[in-house]
Design a protein around this motif. Structure first.
Motif, PDB file in Angstrom:
ATOM      1  N   VAL A 337      75.881 -13.644  89.628  1.00 41.31           N
ATOM      2  CA  VAL A 337      75.489 -12.307  89.182  1.00 41.31           C
ATOM      3  C   VAL A 337      73.985 -12.335  88.961  1.00 41.31           C
ATOM      4  CG1 VAL A 337      75.803 -10.507  87.442  1.00 41.31           C
ATOM      5  CG2 VAL A 337      77.728 -11.996  88.056  1.00 41.31           C
ATOM      6  N   VAL A 338      73.245 -11.520  89.729  1.00 40.22           N
ATOM      7  CA  VAL A 338      71.782 -11.547  89.666  1.00 40.22           C
ATOM      8  C   VAL A 338      71.245 -10.157  89.375  1.00 40.22           C
ATOM      9  CG1 VAL A 338      71.699 -13.477  91.299  1.00 40.22           C
ATOM     10  CG2 VAL A 338      71.451 -11.142  92.158  1.00 40.22           C
ATOM     11  N   GLY A 339      69.969 -10.120  88.996  1.00 44.52           N
ATOM     12  CA  GLY A 339      69.319  -8.851  88.689  1.00 44.52           C
ATOM     13  C   GLY A 339      68.216  -9.063  87.683  1.00 44.52           C
ATOM     14  N   LYS A 340      67.335  -8.088  87.539  1.00 42.47           N
ATOM     15  CA  LYS A 340      66.212  -8.198  86.618  1.00 42.47           C
ATOM     16  C   LYS A 340      66.694  -8.282  85.176  1.00 42.47           C
ATOM     17  CE  LYS A 340      62.398  -5.988  86.971  1.00 42.47           C
ATOM     18  NZ  LYS A 340      61.339  -4.944  87.062  1.00 42.47           N
ATOM     19  N   SER A 341      65.850  -8.840  84.304  1.00 42.25           N
ATOM     20  CA  SER A 341      66.143  -8.858  82.871  1.00 42.25           C
ATOM     21  C   SER A 341      66.369  -7.437  82.386  1.00 42.25           C
ATOM     22  CB  SER A 341      64.983  -9.488  82.095  1.00 42.25           C
ATOM     23  OG  SER A 341      64.781 -10.825  82.477  1.00 42.25           O
ATOM     24  N   GLY A 342      67.431  -7.252  81.599  1.00 42.78           N
ATOM     25  CA  GLY A 342      67.721  -5.930  81.056  1.00 42.78           C
ATOM     26  C   GLY A 342      68.538  -5.036  81.962  1.00 42.78           C
ATOM     27  N   CYS A 343      69.015  -5.575  83.118  1.00 44.15           N
ATOM     28  CA  CYS A 343      69.759  -4.726  84.056  1.00 44.15           C
ATOM     29  C   CYS A 343      71.224  -4.564  83.664  1.00 44.15           C
ATOM     30  CB  CYS A 343      69.672  -5.300  85.471  1.00 44.15           C
ATOM     31  SG  CYS A 343      70.621  -6.820  85.712  1.00 44.15           S
ATOM     32  N   GLY A 344      71.724  -5.382  82.713  1.00 44.06           N
ATOM     33  CA  GLY A 344      73.110  -5.248  82.266  1.00 44.06           C
ATOM     34  C   GLY A 344      73.991  -6.443  82.562  1.00 44.06           C
ATOM     35  N   LYS A 345      73.416  -7.548  83.038  1.00 45.74           N
ATOM     36  CA  LYS A 345      74.224  -8.723  83.422  1.00 45.74           C
ATOM     37  C   LYS A 345      75.010  -9.284  82.235  1.00 45.74           C
ATOM     38  CE  LYS A 345      70.767 -11.216  84.887  1.00 45.74           C
ATOM     39  NZ  LYS A 345      69.653 -10.302  84.530  1.00 45.74           N
ATOM     40  N   THR A 346      74.327  -9.494  81.110  1.00 47.43           N
ATOM     41  CA  THR A 346      74.998 -10.097  79.949  1.00 47.43           C
ATOM     42  C   THR A 346      76.048  -9.151  79.381  1.00 47.43           C
ATOM     43  OG1 THR A 346      73.054 -11.451  79.438  1.00 47.43           O
ATOM     44  CG2 THR A 346      74.651 -11.110  77.664  1.00 47.43           C
ATOM     45  N   THR A 347      75.751  -7.856  79.354  1.00 45.85           N
ATOM     46  CA  THR A 347      76.756  -6.870  78.906  1.00 45.85           C
ATOM     47  C   THR A 347      77.990  -6.944  79.794  1.00 45.85           C
ATOM     48  OG1 THR A 347      75.033  -5.391  78.082  1.00 45.85           O
ATOM     49  CG2 THR A 347      77.202  -4.428  78.490  1.00 45.85           C
ATOM     50  N   PHE A 348      77.756  -7.065  81.097  1.00 47.92           N
ATOM     51  CA  PHE A 348      78.874  -7.124  82.044  1.00 47.92           C
ATOM     52  C   PHE A 348      79.759  -8.343  81.787  1.00 47.92           C
ATOM     53  CE2 PHE A 348      80.298  -8.967  86.167  1.00 47.92           C
ATOM     54  CZ  PHE A 348      81.345  -8.093  86.387  1.00 47.92           C
ATOM     55  N   ILE A 349      79.179  -9.534  81.717  1.00 45.17           N
ATOM     56  CA  ILE A 349      80.015 -10.740  81.566  1.00 45.17           C
ATOM     57  C   ILE A 349      80.669 -10.800  80.191  1.00 45.17           C
ATOM     58  CG2 ILE A 349      78.724 -12.069  83.289  1.00 45.17           C
ATOM     59  CD1 ILE A 349      77.425 -13.593  80.926  1.00 45.17           C
ATOM     60  N   SER A 350      80.051 -10.143  79.197  1.00 44.90           N
ATOM     61  CA  SER A 350      80.650 -10.132  77.853  1.00 44.90           C
ATOM     62  C   SER A 350      81.958  -9.354  77.821  1.00 44.90           C
ATOM     63  CB  SER A 350      79.669  -9.539  76.834  1.00 44.90           C
ATOM     64  OG  SER A 350      78.516 -10.336  76.723  1.00 44.90           O
ATOM     65  N   HIS A 351      82.180  -8.516  78.821  1.00 44.74           N
ATOM     66  CA  HIS A 351      83.444  -7.771  78.924  1.00 44.74           C
ATOM     67  C   HIS A 351      84.567  -8.628  79.491  1.00 44.74           C
ATOM     68  CE1 HIS A 351      81.074  -4.058  78.410  1.00 44.74           C
ATOM     69  NE2 HIS A 351      82.216  -3.453  78.152  1.00 44.74           N
ATOM     70  N   LEU A 352      84.206  -9.699  80.224  1.00 52.02           N
ATOM     71  CA  LEU A 352      85.218 -10.384  81.025  1.00 52.02           C
ATOM     72  C   LEU A 352      86.290 -11.101  80.204  1.00 52.02           C
ATOM     73  CD1 LEU A 352      83.022 -11.761  83.950  1.00 52.02           C
ATOM     74  CD2 LEU A 352      84.350  -9.632  83.829  1.00 52.02           C
ATOM     75  N   ASN A 353      85.968 -11.496  78.970  1.00 48.88           N
ATOM     76  CA  ASN A 353      87.024 -12.085  78.127  1.00 48.88           C
ATOM     77  C   ASN A 353      87.173 -11.348  76.809  1.00 48.88           C
ATOM     78  OD1 ASN A 353      84.825 -12.996  76.694  1.00 48.88           O
ATOM     79  ND2 ASN A 353      85.585 -15.104  76.473  1.00 48.88           N
ATOM     80  N   GLY A 354      86.727 -10.088  76.798  1.00 46.55           N
ATOM     81  CA  GLY A 354      87.001  -9.237  75.638  1.00 46.55           C
ATOM     82  C   GLY A 354      86.047  -9.378  74.485  1.00 46.55           C
ATOM     83  N   ILE A 355      84.924 -10.107  74.646  1.00 42.21           N
ATOM     84  CA  ILE A 355      83.926 -10.150  73.568  1.00 42.21           C
ATOM     85  C   ILE A 355      83.415  -8.736  73.322  1.00 42.21           C
ATOM     86  CG2 ILE A 355      81.605 -10.954  72.955  1.00 42.21           C
ATOM     87  CD1 ILE A 355      82.230 -13.559  74.368  1.00 42.21           C
ATOM     88  N   VAL A 356      83.189  -7.996  74.405  1.00 45.69           N
ATOM     89  CA  VAL A 356      82.885  -6.565  74.327  1.00 45.69           C
ATOM     90  C   VAL A 356      84.044  -5.825  74.983  1.00 45.69           C
ATOM     91  CG1 VAL A 356      81.294  -4.735  75.026  1.00 45.69           C
ATOM     92  CG2 VAL A 356      80.395  -6.982  74.379  1.00 45.69           C
ATOM     93  N   ARG A 357      84.573  -4.819  74.310  1.00 42.20           N
ATOM     94  CA  ARG A 357      85.707  -4.053  74.832  1.00 42.20           C
ATOM     95  C   ARG A 357      85.197  -2.852  75.627  1.00 42.20           C
ATOM     96  NH1 ARG A 357      90.061  -4.760  71.271  1.00 42.20           N
ATOM     97  NH2 ARG A 357      91.304  -3.391  72.606  1.00 42.20           N
ATOM     98  N   PRO A 358      85.839  -2.515  76.734  1.00 35.42           N
ATOM     99  CA  PRO A 358      85.374  -1.397  77.559  1.00 35.42           C
ATOM    100  C   PRO A 358      85.406  -0.077  76.803  1.00 35.42           C
ATOM    101  CG  PRO A 358      87.022  -2.712  78.718  1.00 35.42           C
ATOM    102  CD  PRO A 358      87.032  -3.174  77.302  1.00 35.42           C
ATOM    103  N   GLN A 359      84.365   0.729  76.969  1.00 36.52           N
ATOM    104  CA  GLN A 359      84.389   2.104  76.460  1.00 36.52           C
ATOM    105  C   GLN A 359      85.072   3.013  77.469  1.00 36.52           C
ATOM    106  OE1 GLN A 359      80.198   2.696  75.808  1.00 36.52           O
ATOM    107  NE2 GLN A 359      80.271   1.912  73.716  1.00 36.52           N
ATOM    108  N   SER A 360      84.892   2.667  78.751  1.00 37.44           N
ATOM    109  CA  SER A 360      85.660   3.334  79.811  1.00 37.44           C
ATOM    110  C   SER A 360      85.812   2.346  80.951  1.00 37.44           C
ATOM    111  CB  SER A 360      84.948   4.599  80.286  1.00 37.44           C
ATOM    112  OG  SER A 360      83.732   4.289  80.934  1.00 37.44           O
ATOM    113  N   GLY A 361      86.865   2.497  81.718  1.00 38.13           N
ATOM    114  CA  GLY A 361      87.165   1.531  82.755  1.00 38.13           C
ATOM    115  C   GLY A 361      88.046   0.421  82.234  1.00 38.13           C
ATOM    116  N   GLU A 362      88.264  -0.619  83.048  1.00 38.22           N
ATOM    117  CA  GLU A 362      89.237  -1.649  82.687  1.00 38.22           C
ATOM    118  C   GLU A 362      88.891  -2.987  83.337  1.00 38.22           C
ATOM    119  OE1 GLU A 362      94.059  -1.611  82.124  1.00 38.22           O
ATOM    120  OE2 GLU A 362      93.245  -0.847  84.015  1.00 38.22           O
TER     121      GLU A 362
END
Length: 591
Positions: A337-362
């Motif tokens: 998973v690549v992209g500039k700093s602040g593009c959302g990479k860490t937010t994205f992976i934090s969803h993968l095991n439920g550390i962050v719960r989806p606001q929409s989507g699954e």
């Protein structure tokens, strides 16, 4: 030109809690001089003493033996310590460790305020520093809301407001994406050029070191080599014996020279144009094709994770960190998973095991029997976390137990894993992670940065996850440590483990990943193989990423060669490491 920094016969050993010096010295009779206004790099493997040297220069530690003199002030003289700290600034690898102000401009003002700088000079210093680093328009923002690259620029602004004469950078680009890294380095070089600031950078990035005027190679607490980049990197065998590697472009020149029976010369690598010219010349003269070990690529097609229409906002929907993300992940693949700093990479992976719960989507985890677990159902979260594990960008944030052994065992004990031989699992996870048994009974906080990263990895591997998510797994590691880390990742793939890596290193993403997904401003900008994502420099720019350094260089070599021989247009678009690029070039010539 006078010396800004003079280190003479310095030795230093860290102390135990009881005040006893450890047997192994971090620095052992080391000496070096840095001229005023110079831009120098300090290279060396993890544990060689680089950061200790930097701390002694900034008087964060005092030498046991020898003298450290900075700008005419002696570190061992108590009356000179304040003068050194006032004129010498230090920027750490993790900017969060030195950001103290809540608001951006407050943080920049902190240093000069403590020097007693009055207004209006204080206001002038803060505004000037923020404009210089390009953060003036964000001066009223909360510091915590900045991206990694912006935080590192904020740290530089805080240092600049102190009006330093010496700037020390300790792995300050390790967590930055390539675009932010280049912006940061251009800023540092501008400060060195325009303000005459002496810069000493501690780094594992060989390409970054090649931009400096002078390099010191430290090994086992001593200076093993010293010289200009062309002097240092024209001795590749010595560099590799020191546990380091060549910059990507110089590595290609070296392999082509070796294939032609020649020895790389200083003039071959003095600048980019010289390196391209040398690569073209040696490609023509090469007589043998280096043998290449091809990496086995993923072939499994069983879907293990599904990300559907995922969106997440930290400010109630005004802006989105992740927006309408769709992605399928397959068993046994390495996905970057690549992209500039602040593009959302860490937010994205934090969803993968439920550390962050989806606001929409699954997010759906698919078991082998095709039953499905989802992070949208609270009752499924515990099961998902047994199957999907995450190692954070800063591993020290997830180490907390008294000993490394207890830290590794924590997950097994906390999850009440049935019928497991805990000690056997701990040892196995430690071995796979590259941890030696003698560190298991140490406090995790006594470990080096590389060892902490391995301990954090062992703590999740002991759970035998089916999906392993690694945020910048090799950041801060020396070249040997990076290779060992990716050897471990490749070995895990062979066992069927799915590995998702967040990386700012495009060369490593291109080499090791089966697929790459690029995130830009919270959305999926592209998905595919390295050859597809890096098909052209224009496409890479559209995705908000940079080209792998080796590919960028070898493409220029290819263009030069193709003008002489059209067969070179047949070269594959993405070579792997330098010896493989050399093999591709020679393979075309032998057609």
């Amino acid at each position: 030109m006078s010396d800004a920094i003079s280190v003479k016969n310095v030795s230093f050993a860290y102390k135990t809690d009881e005040g006893q010096s450890l047997e192994v010295k971090a620095l052992d009779n080391i000496s070096l001089d840095v001229k005023s206004g110079a831009y120098c790099a300090v290279l060396g493997p993890n544990g060689s003493g680089k950061s200790t040297l930097a701390k002694l220069i900034d008087v964060l530690e005092l030498p046991d033996e020898g003298t450290v003199c900075v700008l005419g002030n002696t570190a061992s003289d108590e009356s000179d310590i304040y003068a050194i700290r006032e004129r010498c600034s230090y920027v750490f690898q993790n900017p969060d460790n030195q950001i103290v102000g809540t608001i951006v401009e407050e943080d920049v003002a902190f240093g000069p305020e403590n020097l007693g700088i009055p207004n209006p000079e204080l206001r002038e210093r803060v505004d000037e520093a923020l404009k210089y680093v390009g953060l003036y328009d964000l001066r009223k923002r909360e510091a915590a809301s900045l991206s990694g690259g912006q935080k590192q620029k904020l740290a530089i602004a805080g240092a600049l407001a102190m009006r330093p004469e010496v700037l020390i950078l300790d792995e300050s680009t390790a967590m930055l994406d390539p675009v932010s890294r280049d912006e940061f380095l251009e800023l540092v070089e501008k400060m060195n050029r325009e303000k005459g600031i002496t810069v000493l950078t501690i780094t594992h990035d060989m390409n970054e070191a090649a931009r400096c005027q002078r390099i010191f190679v430290v090994k086992e607490g001593k200076v093993a080599m010293e010289g200009t980049p062309s002097e240092i990197f024209s001795k590749p065998d010595v560099i590799r014996e020191a546990g380091l590697e060549l910059p990507a472009d110089i590595g290609l020149v070296y392999e082509l020279a070796k294939a032609s029976g020649k020895v790389i010369r200083e003039d071959d690598i003095k600048d980019k144009d010289a390196r391209i010219g040398a690569a073209v010349r040696y490609a023509r003269e090469a007589k043998a094709v280096p043998k290449v070990k091809q990496l086995k690529k993923h072939e499994n097609t069983r879907k293990i994770l599904e990300v559907s229409d995922l969106s997440y906002s930290y400010d109630g929907g005004k802006t989105y960190a992740i927006e309408h993300m769709d992605l399928d992940v397959y068993q046994g693949e390495i996905l970057a998973v690549v992209g500039k700093s602040g593009c959302g990479k860490t937010t994205f992976i934090s969803h993968l095991n439920g550390i962050v719960r989806p606001q929409s989507g699954e997010i759906r985890f698919i078991n082998e029997d095709n039953s499905v677990l989802t992070t949208s159902r609270k009752k499924d979260i515990a099961q998902i976390r047994r199957k999907v594990s995450l190692v954070f960008q800063y591993p020290e944030y997830q180490l907390f137990e008294e000993t490394v052994r207890k830290d590794i065992a924590y997950g097994l004990v906390n999850m009440h894993a049935p019928d497991v031989n805990i000690e056997s699992r701990i040892r196995g996870a430690a071995i796979i992670s590259g941890l030696s048994e003698d560190v298991l009974d140490k406090s995790p906080f006594e470990l080096s940065g590389g060892q902490k990263r391995r301990a954090a990895l062992a703590g999740v591997l002991v759970m035998k996850p089916q999906v392993l998510v690694l945020d910048e797994p090799a950041a801060g590691l020396d070249p040997i440590g990076r290779r060992e880390m990716f050897d471990t990742i490749c070995a895990l793939r062979e066992t069927g483990t799915t590995v998702i890596i967040v990386s700012h290193n495009m060369d490593e993403a291109a080499r090791y990943a089966d697929r790459i997904v690029c995130i830009k401003e919270g959305r999926k900008a592209a998905e595919g193989t390295a050859a597809q994502l890096f098909e052209s420099e224009q496409k890479a720019r559209e995705y908000g990423i940079s080209m792998p350094l080796l590919y960028e260089f070898s493409s220029k070599v290819k263009e030069k060669l193709a003008k002489e021989d059209p067969r070179f247009m047949m070269m594959p678009p993405l070579p792997d490491p330098a010896h493989e690029a050399a093999s591709i070039i020679r393979g075309v010539l032998s057609c």
